[in-house]
Design a protein around this motif. Sequence first.
Motif, PDB file in Angstrom:
ATOM      1  N   VAL A 146      24.677   9.814  78.087  1.00  0.00           N
ATOM      2  CA  VAL A 146      23.768   8.939  78.837  1.00  0.00           C
ATOM      3  C   VAL A 146      24.347   7.542  79.048  1.00  0.00           C
ATOM      4  O   VAL A 146      23.928   6.823  79.950  1.00  0.00           O
ATOM      5  CB  VAL A 146      22.403   8.832  78.131  1.00  0.00           C
ATOM      6  CG1 VAL A 146      21.677  10.154  78.116  1.00  0.00           C
ATOM      7  CG2 VAL A 146      22.560   8.283  76.716  1.00  0.00           C
ATOM      8  N   CYS A 147      25.323   7.152  78.215  1.00  0.00           N
ATOM      9  CA  CYS A 147      25.908   5.810  78.344  1.00  0.00           C
ATOM     10  C   CYS A 147      27.210   5.807  79.138  1.00  0.00           C
ATOM     11  O   CYS A 147      27.834   4.748  79.305  1.00  0.00           O
ATOM     12  CB  CYS A 147      26.155   5.218  76.956  1.00  0.00           C
ATOM     13  SG  CYS A 147      24.651   4.960  75.982  1.00  0.00           S
ATOM     14  N   LYS A 148      27.619   6.971  79.626  1.00  0.00           N
ATOM     15  CA  LYS A 148      28.926   7.068  80.294  1.00  0.00           C
ATOM     16  C   LYS A 148      28.991   6.221  81.562  1.00  0.00           C
ATOM     17  O   LYS A 148      30.018   5.632  81.874  1.00  0.00           O
ATOM     18  CB  LYS A 148      29.239   8.523  80.628  1.00  0.00           C
ATOM     19  CG  LYS A 148      30.685   8.745  81.076  1.00  0.00           C
ATOM     20  CD  LYS A 148      30.978  10.215  81.281  1.00  0.00           C
ATOM     21  CE  LYS A 148      32.457  10.451  81.535  1.00  0.00           C
ATOM     22  NZ  LYS A 148      32.998   9.663  82.642  1.00  0.00           N
ATOM     23  N   SER A 149      27.872   6.156  82.307  1.00  0.00           N
ATOM     24  CA  SER A 149      27.878   5.375  83.549  1.00  0.00           C
ATOM     25  C   SER A 149      28.148   3.900  83.263  1.00  0.00           C
ATOM     26  O   SER A 149      28.833   3.231  84.036  1.00  0.00           O
ATOM     27  CB  SER A 149      26.535   5.530  84.277  1.00  0.00           C
ATOM     28  OG  SER A 149      25.466   5.068  83.471  1.00  0.00           O
ATOM     29  N   LEU A 150      27.632   3.392  82.136  1.00  0.00           N
ATOM     30  CA  LEU A 150      27.907   2.000  81.771  1.00  0.00           C
ATOM     31  C   LEU A 150      29.339   1.831  81.288  1.00  0.00           C
ATOM     32  O   LEU A 150      30.003   0.828  81.595  1.00  0.00           O
ATOM     33  CB  LEU A 150      26.943   1.542  80.675  1.00  0.00           C
ATOM     34  CG  LEU A 150      25.501   1.239  81.080  1.00  0.00           C
ATOM     35  CD1 LEU A 150      24.692   0.804  79.870  1.00  0.00           C
ATOM     36  CD2 LEU A 150      25.456   0.155  82.144  1.00  0.00           C
ATOM     37  N   ASN A 156      31.328  -7.589  85.358  1.00  0.00           N
ATOM     38  CA  ASN A 156      31.376  -8.846  84.623  1.00  0.00           C
ATOM     39  C   ASN A 156      29.990  -9.129  84.044  1.00  0.00           C
ATOM     40  O   ASN A 156      29.050  -8.366  84.272  1.00  0.00           O
ATOM     41  CB  ASN A 156      31.855  -9.997  85.519  1.00  0.00           C
ATOM     42  CG  ASN A 156      30.976 -10.179  86.759  1.00  0.00           C
ATOM     43  OD1 ASN A 156      29.754 -10.007  86.694  1.00  0.00           O
ATOM     44  ND2 ASN A 156      31.589 -10.535  87.880  1.00  0.00           N
ATOM     45  N   TRP A 157      29.859 -10.204  83.300  1.00  0.00           N
ATOM     46  CA  TRP A 157      28.604 -10.518  82.621  1.00  0.00           C
ATOM     47  C   TRP A 157      27.443 -10.660  83.602  1.00  0.00           C
ATOM     48  O   TRP A 157      26.360 -10.128  83.381  1.00  0.00           O
ATOM     49  CB  TRP A 157      28.772 -11.789  81.796  1.00  0.00           C
ATOM     50  CG  TRP A 157      27.484 -12.362  81.267  1.00  0.00           C
ATOM     51  CD1 TRP A 157      26.910 -13.537  81.616  1.00  0.00           C
ATOM     52  CD2 TRP A 157      26.618 -11.770  80.300  1.00  0.00           C
ATOM     53  NE1 TRP A 157      25.731 -13.727  80.932  1.00  0.00           N
ATOM     54  CE2 TRP A 157      25.529 -12.654  80.109  1.00  0.00           C
ATOM     55  CE3 TRP A 157      26.652 -10.583  79.566  1.00  0.00           C
ATOM     56  CZ2 TRP A 157      24.500 -12.406  79.229  1.00  0.00           C
ATOM     57  CZ3 TRP A 157      25.618 -10.318  78.684  1.00  0.00           C
ATOM     58  CH2 TRP A 157      24.554 -11.212  78.512  1.00  0.00           C
ATOM     59  N   GLN A 158      27.679 -11.367  84.703  1.00  0.00           N
ATOM     60  CA  GLN A 158      26.598 -11.596  85.664  1.00  0.00           C
ATOM     61  C   GLN A 158      26.133 -10.291  86.308  1.00  0.00           C
ATOM     62  O   GLN A 158      24.929 -10.088  86.523  1.00  0.00           O
ATOM     63  CB  GLN A 158      27.063 -12.590  86.750  1.00  0.00           C
ATOM     64  CG  GLN A 158      25.936 -13.124  87.631  1.00  0.00           C
ATOM     65  CD  GLN A 158      24.836 -13.807  86.835  1.00  0.00           C
ATOM     66  OE1 GLN A 158      25.110 -14.599  85.925  1.00  0.00           O
ATOM     67  NE2 GLN A 158      23.587 -13.481  87.140  1.00  0.00           N
ATOM     68  N   GLN A 159      27.065  -9.428  86.615  1.00  0.00           N
ATOM     69  CA  GLN A 159      26.702  -8.132  87.189  1.00  0.00           C
ATOM     70  C   GLN A 159      25.926  -7.298  86.183  1.00  0.00           C
ATOM     71  O   GLN A 159      24.980  -6.599  86.545  1.00  0.00           O
ATOM     72  CB  GLN A 159      27.968  -7.387  87.634  1.00  0.00           C
ATOM     73  CG  GLN A 159      28.658  -7.995  88.843  1.00  0.00           C
ATOM     74  CD  GLN A 159      29.989  -7.330  89.124  1.00  0.00           C
ATOM     75  OE1 GLN A 159      30.719  -6.929  88.211  1.00  0.00           O
ATOM     76  NE2 GLN A 159      30.326  -7.204  90.405  1.00  0.00           N
ATOM     77  N   TYR A 183      29.260 -10.137  75.542  1.00  0.00           N
ATOM     78  CA  TYR A 183      29.587  -8.967  76.370  1.00  0.00           C
ATOM     79  C   TYR A 183      31.061  -8.976  76.739  1.00  0.00           C
ATOM     80  O   TYR A 183      31.607  -9.993  77.192  1.00  0.00           O
ATOM     81  CB  TYR A 183      28.724  -8.990  77.636  1.00  0.00           C
ATOM     82  CG  TYR A 183      28.983  -7.836  78.587  1.00  0.00           C
ATOM     83  CD1 TYR A 183      28.565  -6.550  78.288  1.00  0.00           C
ATOM     84  CD2 TYR A 183      29.649  -8.045  79.799  1.00  0.00           C
ATOM     85  CE1 TYR A 183      28.796  -5.493  79.157  1.00  0.00           C
ATOM     86  CE2 TYR A 183      29.873  -7.004  80.671  1.00  0.00           C
ATOM     87  CZ  TYR A 183      29.452  -5.726  80.351  1.00  0.00           C
ATOM     88  OH  TYR A 183      29.685  -4.696  81.223  1.00  0.00           O
ATOM     89  N   VAL A 184      31.731  -7.834  76.530  1.00  0.00           N
ATOM     90  CA  VAL A 184      33.140  -7.682  76.890  1.00  0.00           C
ATOM     91  C   VAL A 184      33.261  -6.873  78.174  1.00  0.00           C
ATOM     92  O   VAL A 184      33.938  -7.259  79.120  1.00  0.00           O
ATOM     93  CB  VAL A 184      33.927  -7.003  75.749  1.00  0.00           C
ATOM     94  CG1 VAL A 184      35.389  -6.796  76.158  1.00  0.00           C
ATOM     95  CG2 VAL A 184      33.844  -7.840  74.479  1.00  0.00           C
ATOM     96  N   GLY A 185      32.587  -5.733  78.215  1.00  0.00           N
ATOM     97  CA  GLY A 185      32.633  -4.866  79.389  1.00  0.00           C
ATOM     98  C   GLY A 185      32.202  -3.465  79.026  1.00  0.00           C
ATOM     99  O   GLY A 185      32.416  -3.017  77.896  1.00  0.00           O
ATOM    100  N   GLY A 186      31.580  -2.753  79.967  1.00  0.00           N
ATOM    101  CA  GLY A 186      31.109  -1.405  79.701  1.00  0.00           C
ATOM    102  C   GLY A 186      30.081  -1.403  78.593  1.00  0.00           C
ATOM    103  O   GLY A 186      29.008  -1.990  78.703  1.00  0.00           O
ATOM    104  N   THR A 187      30.436  -0.763  77.475  1.00  0.00           N
ATOM    105  CA  THR A 187      29.564  -0.762  76.294  1.00  0.00           C
ATOM    106  C   THR A 187      30.236  -1.475  75.120  1.00  0.00           C
ATOM    107  O   THR A 187      29.875  -1.253  73.966  1.00  0.00           O
ATOM    108  CB  THR A 187      29.203   0.687  75.888  1.00  0.00           C
ATOM    109  OG1 THR A 187      30.398   1.439  75.652  1.00  0.00           O
ATOM    110  CG2 THR A 187      28.370   1.365  76.965  1.00  0.00           C
TER     111      THR A 187
END
Length: 275
Positions: A146-150, A156-159, A183-187
Motif C-alpha cells: 500500500v505504500c509503494k506508490s509513495l 519534494n517536501w512541498q509536493q 522528510y527525505v523522500g518517498g517513505t
Amino acid sequence: MAFRLSNNLIGILNTITFLLSVPILGAGIWLGARADGTECERYLSAPVIALGVFLMVVSIAGLVGACCRVTWLLWVYLLAMFVLIVVLFCLTVFAFVVTNRGAGETVSGRGYKEYRLGDYSNWLQKRVESTKNWNRIRSCLQDSKVCKSLQDKNQNWQQFVSSSLSPIESGCCKPPTSCGYTYVGGTDWTITNTNSTDPDCKTWSNAAMGLCYDCQSCKAGVVATVKRDWKRVAVVNIVFLVFIVIVYSVGCCAFRNNRRDNAYHGGWKGGRGYA
C-alpha cells in the motif's frame, strides 16, 4: 393449468442468480488455489466461496420449486430468502451504528488528514487492536504494498505536504506530523529527537516492511477505510434489500399458486376417482 406470471418471474430471476453465482464461486476457488496468492486473497476466498454456494443452492431451489411446482422446495427457498432479508437488515443497521463516529483531522498546511484510533467506535477499535486480527491485517497491507506508490514518487517536501493521501497511506506510510521528523523522500524520514508524546514516533521505521505498520495511526487509517467502505456497502444493501423483498413477495405468490394448483389437481383427480 398454465404457469402463473409469478412462477415464470421467479424462474427468470433465479436463472439470472444461478448464472451470477457461477463466476462468484469460481473467483473464490481461484483466490484460494493461487500458489502465489497473498494472505489477504486466501482469507477472502472463504466468504466468496460461501456466498457463491449459497446463491447457487438458493437459486436452484427457487428455480425448481417455481417451474416444476415442487412446493416444499419453494418453501425452503422462501425460508432462505426470509433469513437473508433479516440478516441484511441487521447488517445494514449495524454498519450505520458502528460507523457513525470518527473522522480524519485536518492538519494545517497539509493536503492530507491524520487519523486517531480513539475517535472511532469501540467495536471497531477492539477489532483492530486484537493481536491476531492486526497481524493478519498488517500482513495484508505489506503484501499489497500500500505504500509503494509513495516510495516510487520523487517528490519534494512541498509536493508531499500538498498531496492527498488515503487514510491508510497517511496512517501507515509516514510518521505522525507531531513527531517533527524531516522528510527525505518517498517513505524516508530523518528521525530526530522529538518532544512529542505520541508513541507512534518511536514505532516508526524507515524499513520498507516496517514504516508505521504497527502504529496506532495505521490502525486508525484502516478503521477509517473500513468505515468509508461499510457506509457504501450499507447503501448498496438498502437497494439490494428492497429488491430481495420484492422477489420474496413474488415468491410468496408463486408458493400460493403451487398450493392452489396442487389442491386443484388433487381435488380433480379425487373427484374423478369417486365418479
